[in-house]
Design a protein around this motif. Structure first.
Motif, PDB file in Angstrom:
ATOM      1  N   GLY A 108       0.816  -1.204   0.000  1.00 36.85           N
ATOM      2  CA  GLY A 108       0.000   0.000   0.000  1.00 36.85           C
ATOM      3  C   GLY A 108       0.850   1.254   0.000  1.00 36.85           C
ATOM      4  O   GLY A 108       2.036   1.230   0.358  1.00 36.85           O
ATOM      5  N   GLY A 109       0.233   2.347  -0.385  1.00 38.77           N
ATOM      6  CA  GLY A 109       0.955   3.603  -0.509  1.00 38.77           C
ATOM      7  C   GLY A 109       1.503   4.138   0.794  1.00 38.77           C
ATOM      8  O   GLY A 109       2.408   4.975   0.804  1.00 38.77           O
ATOM      9  N   ARG A 150       8.251   0.880  -0.001  1.00 41.10           N
ATOM     10  CA  ARG A 150       8.531  -0.376  -0.692  1.00 41.10           C
ATOM     11  C   ARG A 150       9.996  -0.749  -0.546  1.00 41.10           C
ATOM     12  O   ARG A 150      10.884   0.094  -0.689  1.00 41.10           O
ATOM     13  CB  ARG A 150       8.174  -0.280  -2.174  1.00 41.10           C
ATOM     14  N   VAL A 151      10.242  -2.009  -0.237  1.00 45.71           N
ATOM     15  CA  VAL A 151      11.608  -2.523  -0.179  1.00 45.71           C
ATOM     16  C   VAL A 151      11.861  -3.327  -1.452  1.00 45.71           C
ATOM     17  O   VAL A 151      10.927  -3.841  -2.066  1.00 45.71           O
ATOM     18  CB  VAL A 151      11.850  -3.392   1.076  1.00 45.71           C
ATOM     19  N   PRO A 152      13.118  -3.447  -1.892  1.00 44.16           N
ATOM     20  CA  PRO A 152      13.411  -4.133  -3.146  1.00 44.16           C
ATOM     21  C   PRO A 152      13.377  -5.662  -3.001  1.00 44.16           C
ATOM     22  O   PRO A 152      14.392  -6.351  -3.078  1.00 44.16           O
ATOM     23  CB  PRO A 152      14.812  -3.625  -3.504  1.00 44.16           C
ATOM     24  N   ALA A 174       0.964 -10.102   5.092  1.00 41.22           N
ATOM     25  CA  ALA A 174       1.982  -9.782   6.099  1.00 41.22           C
ATOM     26  C   ALA A 174       3.236  -9.225   5.439  1.00 41.22           C
ATOM     27  O   ALA A 174       3.820  -8.243   5.915  1.00 41.22           O
ATOM     28  CB  ALA A 174       2.321 -11.039   6.902  1.00 41.22           C
ATOM     29  N   LEU A 175       3.632  -9.816   4.329  1.00 42.15           N
ATOM     30  CA  LEU A 175       4.830  -9.349   3.637  1.00 42.15           C
ATOM     31  C   LEU A 175       4.612  -7.973   3.015  1.00 42.15           C
ATOM     32  O   LEU A 175       5.500  -7.112   3.067  1.00 42.15           O
ATOM     33  CB  LEU A 175       5.241 -10.370   2.583  1.00 42.15           C
ATOM     34  N   ARG A 176       3.438  -7.750   2.437  1.00 39.39           N
ATOM     35  CA  ARG A 176       3.177  -6.428   1.844  1.00 39.39           C
ATOM     36  C   ARG A 176       3.172  -5.335   2.902  1.00 39.39           C
ATOM     37  O   ARG A 176       3.563  -4.202   2.633  1.00 39.39           O
ATOM     38  CB  ARG A 176       1.849  -6.438   1.072  1.00 39.39           C
ATOM     39  N   GLY A 201       6.404  -3.850   3.108  1.00 42.46           N
ATOM     40  CA  GLY A 201       6.918  -3.189   1.918  1.00 42.46           C
ATOM     41  C   GLY A 201       7.327  -4.121   0.794  1.00 42.46           C
ATOM     42  O   GLY A 201       7.922  -3.676  -0.206  1.00 42.46           O
ATOM     43  N   VAL A 202       7.026  -5.414   0.940  1.00 46.14           N
ATOM     44  CA  VAL A 202       7.414  -6.424  -0.051  1.00 46.14           C
ATOM     45  C   VAL A 202       6.295  -6.595  -1.088  1.00 46.14           C
ATOM     46  O   VAL A 202       5.121  -6.701  -0.728  1.00 46.14           O
ATOM     47  CB  VAL A 202       7.696  -7.774   0.658  1.00 46.14           C
ATOM     48  N   ALA A 203       6.659  -6.610  -2.357  1.00 45.76           N
ATOM     49  CA  ALA A 203       5.693  -6.970  -3.403  1.00 45.76           C
ATOM     50  C   ALA A 203       5.499  -8.479  -3.382  1.00 45.76           C
ATOM     51  O   ALA A 203       6.437  -9.240  -3.120  1.00 45.76           O
ATOM     52  CB  ALA A 203       6.200  -6.516  -4.772  1.00 45.76           C
ATOM     53  N   THR A 204       4.271  -8.943  -3.644  1.00 43.32           N
ATOM     54  CA  THR A 204       4.002 -10.379  -3.579  1.00 43.32           C
ATOM     55  C   THR A 204       3.428 -10.882  -4.896  1.00 43.32           C
ATOM     56  O   THR A 204       2.724 -10.167  -5.605  1.00 43.32           O
ATOM     57  CB  THR A 204       3.019 -10.734  -2.442  1.00 43.32           C
TER      58      THR A 204
END
Length: 209
Positions: free
Chosen positions: A16-17, A21-23, A50-52, A55-58
């Protein structure tokens, strides 16, 4: 996206905004298709959520023969090829991001079986089905950071079989044993979310920007 047995149905979700975001892109594998497992399984979607939140894209996807994915169930052999195709697509699309692999039950076995080849930066195994007929003896002990979450009241996967298998490996995963917790984490999904976030937070790379 194209897979080895035809098209694979894939869901890509970004943080979410309100979250930096982490790489990292995490691919989350679902439980056994022949028992109704899909990428919409509640444990799978909670793990991805939980990962998002970190900051993780899933990326979730349906194995061959599940949902809109083409092909037929292949008892784990072809499903490993499906995961390989998704992981290669992620790395081609986001070459500067880390690849993480996560899986629940059958999906945990598929991701474990592919970890040595794909070399993710982190591995998450939720209720890995040791003692359930899948060839855990052939799995190379993961060398990357590895989180294992297991319910102590799992009625499908014998928790003691999981712990016995882990004890025999030359690896030291971070093991979270959840008391009074069934295979599908009924009434424990929020606890699962917390266990995942707590277990992987220290392995997060710095956020973009």
């Amino acid at each position: 996206m194209p897979g080895p047995a035809g098209r694979l149905e894939v869901a890509v979700d970004l943080p979410g905004g309100e979250v930096a975001r982490v790489p990292v892109v995490a691919v989350v594998c679902h439980p056994l298709p022949t028992e109704g497992g899909t990428m919409h399984n509640k444990v799978v979607t909670m793990a991805a959520r939980a990962l998002r939140e970190l900051g993780v894209a899933t990326v979730r996807f349906n194995f061959r023969g599940t949902g809109a994915s083409e092909g037929e169930f292949d008892s784990g052999d072809g499903e490993r090829g499906d995961l390989r195709a998704v992981a290669e697509w992620v790395r081609g699309t986001r070459p500067d991001d880390q690849l993480w692999l996560a899986g629940f039950s059958f999906g945990a076995w598929v991701s474990l079986a592919m970890a040595a080849e794909l070399q993710p930066s982190l591995l998450i195994s939720i209720a890995p089905p040791a003692g359930r007929g899948w060839d855990f003896d052939a799995i190379t002990a993961p060398t990357m950071p590895w989180l294992v979450v297991q319910g102590d009241a799992d009625e499908i996967v014998d928790p003691q079989a999981v712990y016995h298998w882990l004890d025999g490996l030359k690896a030291e995963p971070e093991l979270v044993r959840m008391p009074d917790t069934s295979h599908f984490f009924h009434r424990k999904l929020i606890d699962l979310r917390g266990a995942i976030k707590s277990g992987v937070r220290r392995h997060l790379p710095a956020a973009h920007g």
